[in-house]
Design a protein around this motif. Structure first.
Motif, short mmCIF file in Angstrom:
data_model
loop_
_atom_site.label_atom_id
_atom_site.label_comp_id
_atom_site.label_asym_id
_atom_site.label_seq_id
_atom_site.Cartn_x
_atom_site.Cartn_y
_atom_site.Cartn_z
N GLY A 123 5.00 2.32 8.89
CA GLY A 123 4.95 3.34 7.84
C GLY A 123 4.86 2.72 6.46
N VAL A 124 5.67 1.68 6.21
CA VAL A 124 5.63 1.00 4.90
C VAL A 124 4.27 0.37 4.65
N LEU A 125 3.74 -0.33 5.65
CA LEU A 125 2.41 -0.96 5.50
C LEU A 125 1.33 0.08 5.26
N LEU A 126 1.42 1.21 5.96
CA LEU A 126 0.41 2.26 5.80
C LEU A 126 0.49 2.88 4.41
N VAL A 127 1.70 3.09 3.91
CA VAL A 127 1.86 3.65 2.56
C VAL A 127 1.33 2.68 1.51
N LEU A 128 1.69 1.40 1.62
CA LEU A 128 1.23 0.42 0.64
C LEU A 128 -0.29 0.26 0.67
N THR B 80 -5.55 1.28 -1.79
CA THR B 80 -6.93 1.77 -1.67
C THR B 80 -7.18 2.96 -2.58
N LEU B 81 -6.22 3.89 -2.64
CA LEU B 81 -6.39 5.09 -3.45
C LEU B 81 -6.47 4.75 -4.93
N VAL B 82 -5.60 3.86 -5.40
CA VAL B 82 -5.63 3.48 -6.82
C VAL B 82 -6.92 2.74 -7.15
N GLY B 83 -7.33 1.82 -6.29
CA GLY B 83 -8.55 1.07 -6.54
C GLY B 83 -9.78 1.96 -6.58
N LEU B 84 -9.89 2.89 -5.64
CA LEU B 84 -11.03 3.80 -5.61
C LEU B 84 -11.02 4.76 -6.79
N ALA B 85 -9.83 5.25 -7.15
CA ALA B 85 -9.73 6.15 -8.29
C ALA B 85 -10.12 5.45 -9.58
N ALA B 86 -9.70 4.19 -9.73
CA ALA B 86 -10.07 3.42 -10.93
C ALA B 86 -11.58 3.19 -10.97
N LEU C 31 0.16 10.18 3.57
CA LEU C 31 1.01 11.21 4.15
C LEU C 31 1.53 10.79 5.53
N THR C 32 0.65 10.18 6.32
CA THR C 32 1.07 9.73 7.64
C THR C 32 2.13 8.64 7.54
N GLY C 33 1.92 7.67 6.62
CA GLY C 33 2.91 6.61 6.43
C GLY C 33 4.24 7.15 5.97
N THR C 34 4.22 8.14 5.07
CA THR C 34 5.47 8.76 4.60
C THR C 34 6.19 9.47 5.75
N ALA C 35 5.40 10.15 6.60
CA ALA C 35 6.01 10.82 7.74
C ALA C 35 6.60 9.81 8.72
N LEU C 36 5.95 8.66 8.88
CA LEU C 36 6.50 7.63 9.78
C LEU C 36 7.82 7.09 9.25
N ILE C 37 7.98 7.02 7.94
CA ILE C 37 9.21 6.48 7.36
C ILE C 37 10.33 7.53 7.40
N LEU D 72 -15.24 9.36 -2.37
CA LEU D 72 -14.35 10.53 -2.24
C LEU D 72 -13.86 10.67 -0.80
N PHE D 73 -14.73 10.41 0.17
CA PHE D 73 -14.32 10.46 1.57
C PHE D 73 -13.23 9.43 1.86
N LEU D 74 -13.40 8.22 1.32
CA LEU D 74 -12.39 7.17 1.51
C LEU D 74 -11.08 7.53 0.81
N MET D 75 -11.18 8.21 -0.34
CA MET D 75 -9.96 8.63 -1.04
C MET D 75 -9.20 9.68 -0.23
N VAL D 76 -9.94 10.61 0.37
CA VAL D 76 -9.29 11.60 1.23
C VAL D 76 -8.60 10.91 2.41
N GLY D 77 -9.29 9.91 3.00
CA GLY D 77 -8.67 9.15 4.07
C GLY D 77 -7.43 8.40 3.61
N SER D 78 -7.45 7.89 2.38
CA SER D 78 -6.28 7.20 1.84
C SER D 78 -5.11 8.15 1.65
N VAL D 79 -5.40 9.38 1.19
CA VAL D 79 -4.34 10.38 1.04
C VAL D 79 -3.75 10.73 2.41
N ALA D 80 -4.62 10.88 3.41
CA ALA D 80 -4.13 11.16 4.77
C ALA D 80 -3.27 10.00 5.28
N GLY D 81 -3.70 8.76 5.02
CA GLY D 81 -2.89 7.61 5.42
C GLY D 81 -1.56 7.57 4.70
#
Length: 203
Positions: free
Chosen positions: A184-189, A194-200, A25-31, A14-23
């Motif tokens: 930004g693109v690399l961070l979003v991808l 990571t988020l999809v893999g952890l959620a699965a 959002l940050t990647g989207t903001a960079l783009i 769950l901690f890693l998923m929260v970090g993935s969500v933050a990443g």
């Protein structure tokens, strides 16, 4: 796997998923809005010096005078503690029971755990023998410890070790803002993967 291990693992996921969500959002903001992060960086990039930490560690704490002033009390307590530890680990220590309790967690192989436990007991016994000798000196000849004390009581400064932390490094920020869209693109991808893999896995 025990309930505690399962809860710890799920908490880590769950901690890693929260970090993935933050990443993400940050990647989207960079783009989309890189100037937002530039403004935020100017606010949050504050230099924190380690010199105060260095000074706190370098401040000497002298307990030697107390030991010499109350040499009989300190010698008796040191001697009693050393004798108790030696007695416990040579007569009452249940090695098999301790190993059985450690094996339940399956942290490391049994052979390695037995070797680590033997090494730990040996270190404790050697330290207790040294404490026993020091206790005897404190009781009967505390003056003999003064020469040894002056040799070993040397101040060690952390200034040289902490000096690399005092050098500001802005290379990462400069690189990111020079290649803001690509980063930004690399961070979003990466965050999405990571988020999809952890959620699965969690599901």
């Amino acid at each position: 796997m025990s309930i505690t291990d399962t809860l710890l693992l799920r908490s880590l996921v769950l901690f890693l998923m929260v970090g993935s969500v933050a990443g993400l959002l940050t990647g989207t903001a960079l783009i989309l809005r890189p100037h937002w992060l530039m403004r935020l960086g100017k606010i949050t990039n504050r230099w924190v010096s380690t010199r105060q930490i260095d000074k706190a560690f370098e401040r000497p704490i002298n307990l030697d005078q107390w030991f010499y002033r109350y040499s009989r009390v300190s010698g008796t307590l040191t001697l009693a503690g050393a004798i108790f530890i030696i007695y416990f680990f040579t007569t009452s220590f249940d090695k098999l029971g301790t190993l059985a309790g450690l094996f339940k967690n399956n942290i490391v192989p049994s052979s390695l755990m037995a070797g680590l436990l033997d090494g730990l007991v040996l270190i404790i016994l050697v330290g207790s023998v040294l404490a026993l000798i020091v206790g005897l000196f404190l009781l009967f000849r505390p003056s003999l410890l003064r020469g040894f004390e002056h040799k070993v009581n040397q101040t060690a400064s952390l200034r040289r070790a902490l000096k690399p932390l005092e050098i500001p490094r802005s290379n990462v920020d400069e690189y990111v803002f020079r290649h803001v869209q690509g980063v930004g693109v690399l961070l979003v991808l990466g965050s999405l993967y990571t988020l999809v893999g952890l959620a699965a896995w969690l599901g």
